[in-house]
Design a protein around this motif. Structure first.
Motif, mmCIF file in Angstrom:
data_model
loop_
_atom_site.group_PDB
_atom_site.id
_atom_site.type_symbol
_atom_site.label_atom_id
_atom_site.label_comp_id
_atom_site.label_asym_id
_atom_site.label_seq_id
_atom_site.Cartn_x
_atom_site.Cartn_y
_atom_site.Cartn_z
ATOM 1 N N GLY A 53 0.821 -1.215 0.000
ATOM 2 C CA GLY A 53 0.000 0.000 0.000
ATOM 3 C C GLY A 53 0.854 1.263 0.000
ATOM 4 O O GLY A 53 0.790 2.069 -0.952
ATOM 5 N N PRO A 54 1.675 1.481 1.042
ATOM 6 C CA PRO A 54 2.551 2.662 1.049
ATOM 7 C C PRO A 54 3.538 2.668 -0.119
ATOM 8 O O PRO A 54 3.826 3.727 -0.682
ATOM 9 N N LEU A 55 4.048 1.480 -0.488
ATOM 10 C CA LEU A 55 4.981 1.394 -1.613
ATOM 11 C C LEU A 55 4.351 1.946 -2.882
ATOM 12 O O LEU A 55 4.973 2.716 -3.625
ATOM 13 N N GLU A 56 3.124 1.558 -3.143
ATOM 14 C CA GLU A 56 2.414 2.017 -4.338
ATOM 15 C C GLU A 56 2.233 3.534 -4.310
ATOM 16 O O GLU A 56 2.471 4.223 -5.308
ATOM 17 N N VAL A 57 1.819 4.058 -3.162
ATOM 18 C CA VAL A 57 1.591 5.504 -3.042
ATOM 19 C C VAL A 57 2.876 6.277 -3.280
ATOM 20 O O VAL A 57 2.929 7.203 -4.103
ATOM 21 N N PHE A 58 3.933 5.922 -2.549
ATOM 22 C CA PHE A 58 5.194 6.654 -2.679
ATOM 23 C C PHE A 58 5.793 6.505 -4.076
ATOM 24 O O PHE A 58 6.438 7.423 -4.585
ATOM 25 N N SER A 59 5.576 5.358 -4.700
ATOM 26 C CA SER A 59 6.130 5.131 -6.035
ATOM 27 C C SER A 59 5.482 6.018 -7.089
ATOM 28 O O SER A 59 6.128 6.425 -8.057
ATOM 29 N N TRP A 60 4.182 6.314 -6.921
ATOM 30 C CA TRP A 60 3.463 7.120 -7.907
ATOM 31 C C TRP A 60 3.664 8.616 -7.704
ATOM 32 O O TRP A 60 3.448 9.406 -8.639
ATOM 33 N N ALA A 61 4.041 9.041 -6.503
ATOM 34 C CA ALA A 61 4.096 10.473 -6.182
ATOM 35 C C ALA A 61 5.166 11.204 -6.990
ATOM 36 O O ALA A 61 6.325 10.794 -7.025
ATOM 37 N N GLN A 62 4.768 12.313 -7.654
ATOM 38 C CA GLN A 62 5.675 13.128 -8.446
ATOM 39 C C GLN A 62 5.439 14.610 -8.145
ATOM 40 O O GLN A 62 4.323 15.021 -7.821
ATOM 41 N N PHE A 112 9.816 10.338 -4.084
ATOM 42 C CA PHE A 112 10.299 9.445 -3.043
ATOM 43 C C PHE A 112 11.232 8.373 -3.619
ATOM 44 O O PHE A 112 11.074 7.956 -4.759
ATOM 45 N N ARG A 113 12.185 7.957 -2.813
ATOM 46 C CA ARG A 113 13.042 6.813 -3.141
ATOM 47 C C ARG A 113 12.798 5.774 -2.058
ATOM 48 O O ARG A 113 12.989 6.055 -0.861
ATOM 49 N N ILE A 114 12.363 4.576 -2.432
ATOM 50 C CA ILE A 114 11.954 3.548 -1.465
ATOM 51 C C ILE A 114 12.996 2.450 -1.367
ATOM 52 O O ILE A 114 13.475 1.934 -2.376
ATOM 53 N N LEU A 115 13.332 2.086 -0.138
ATOM 54 C CA LEU A 115 14.300 1.026 0.145
ATOM 55 C C LEU A 115 13.697 0.045 1.137
ATOM 56 O O LEU A 115 12.863 0.422 1.970
ATOM 57 N N PHE A 116 14.127 -1.213 1.073
ATOM 58 C CA PHE A 116 13.675 -2.254 1.991
ATOM 59 C C PHE A 116 14.843 -2.697 2.875
ATOM 60 O O PHE A 116 15.966 -2.860 2.397
ATOM 61 N N ALA A 117 14.538 -2.922 4.150
ATOM 62 C CA ALA A 117 15.531 -3.487 5.074
ATOM 63 C C ALA A 117 14.924 -4.721 5.735
ATOM 64 O O ALA A 117 13.734 -4.736 6.080
ATOM 65 N N ALA A 118 15.733 -5.770 5.894
ATOM 66 C CA ALA A 118 15.245 -7.017 6.490
ATOM 67 C C ALA A 118 16.399 -7.770 7.128
ATOM 68 O O ALA A 118 17.569 -7.417 6.954
ATOM 69 N N GLU A 119 16.070 -8.819 7.872
ATOM 70 C CA GLU A 119 17.094 -9.655 8.504
ATOM 71 C C GLU A 119 17.865 -10.440 7.446
ATOM 72 O O GLU A 119 19.085 -10.569 7.506
#
Length: 316
Positions: free
Chosen positions: A34-43, A54-61
């Protein structure tokens, strides 16, 4: 995993807001998507794809994380790497689902959340936001982040969040958290959105908060001022959007004001169940880019933006 992570060049025009989304086993896929889609479309300019906000990054174990629905996400960095990069992160998003095991083990993303708050308190020169989706609010509660604030979560977990917040308040000898059922709740909003409280629809004054609580306990009562505002009530003369965000990170008076706020001015957003993360992310687009940009994202996603509650704290 860091090999696929590259920082954009400093000083780039309209340098994107950096968003870090945490991943954990058993999380709900929609809390991330949900948030990924929103931030990805924002211009900044809907006619120019090169103006992505926005630039989106993922962090995980681990490199791969599997959701409760069986989908697998690939991380850009480990939690250990993310801990070292928090100074450069503007928005930290914490999804829910699969929370019990992490709360019991006190595992990630709990240390990351606490460290992000510490970074803000030590360096309030940068405006940062911590946003949880659905039961991700449990992680914020366990970390003591919600003390003295208002918060929400999935409707089925409201009571659990209330109990957890109460236990944490006793553990830490801290202020209580006011748990309420809303689409999303925003604390420590940008203080320069409006010059005065009366004309700013993003601030619930202490008087309004008390009235909100009174009406909330009275069945069938009229909507509170904040609810009227959320449904298109009185207009704001306040400033918001990308220009205001840049100013908030550079103006000396803005930094001084932020340093005196709870958590060093860290904006804390908790959202309700699953799809409410879309609405919380749209609020962030409105605050950091523009209302027009948020409306455009909602249009593209064929989503009706449901507004939440925004307060300047409930320390009354």
């Amino acid at each position: 995993m860091s090999a696929i992570y590259e920082e954009p060049g400093e000083g780039e025009p309209n340098e994107p807001v950096k968003v870090l989304i945490t991943l954990h086993e058993g999380m709900d896929a929609m809390d991330v998507v949900g948030p990924l889609e929103v931030f990805s479309w924002a211009q900044h300019d809907k006619q120019n794809p090169a103006t992505k906000a926005f630039r989106i990054l993922f962090a995980a174990e681990d490199e791969l994380t599997t959701t409760a629905q069986g989908a697998t996400f690939q991380a850009h960095m480990t939690f250990a790497e993310a801990m070292k990069r928090l100074q450069d992160i503007d928005v930290l998003v914490i999804p829910g689902g699969g929370t019990e095991a992490i709360l019991k083990a006190k595992g990630q993303p709990l240390p990351l959340i606490k460290q992000f708050a510490e970074v803000q308190k030590k360096n309030p020169a940068r405006e940062r936001t911590l946003m949880s989706v659905c039961t991700g609010s449990m992680f914020l509660a366990e970390g003591g982040i919600l003390a003295g604030l208002s918060a929400t979560t999935h409707p089925d977990y409201i009571t659990k969040l209330e109990i957890l917040c109460s236990n944490v308040a006793m553990r830490d000898m801290a202020d209580r958290c006011d748990v309420t059922e809303q689409r999303y709740v925003v604390n420590n909003l940008r203080f320069d959105l409006g010059e005065d409280e009366e004309s700013n629809p993003y601030i619930m004054s202490r008087k309004e908060y008390k009235e909100h609580k009174r009406r909330k306990s009275s069945a069938g009562g009229p909507p509170s001022p904040i609810e009227e505002r959320s449904n298109g009530g009185r207009p704001s003369g306040g400033r918001k959007g990308s220009m205001s965000w840049k100013a908030a990170n550079t103006r000396r008076e803005s930094v001084l004001k932020r340093s005196n706020l709870r958590l060093g001015g860290l904006r804390v957003i908790t959202t309700g169940g699953v799809t409410a993360g879309i609405d919380g992310a749209l609020y962030m687009v409105g605050a950091l880019v523009s209302d027009d940009a948020a409306d455009e994202v909602a249009r593209v996603m064929c989503h009706k933006w449901v507004k939440g509650m925004v307060v300047d704290g409930t320390d009354v």
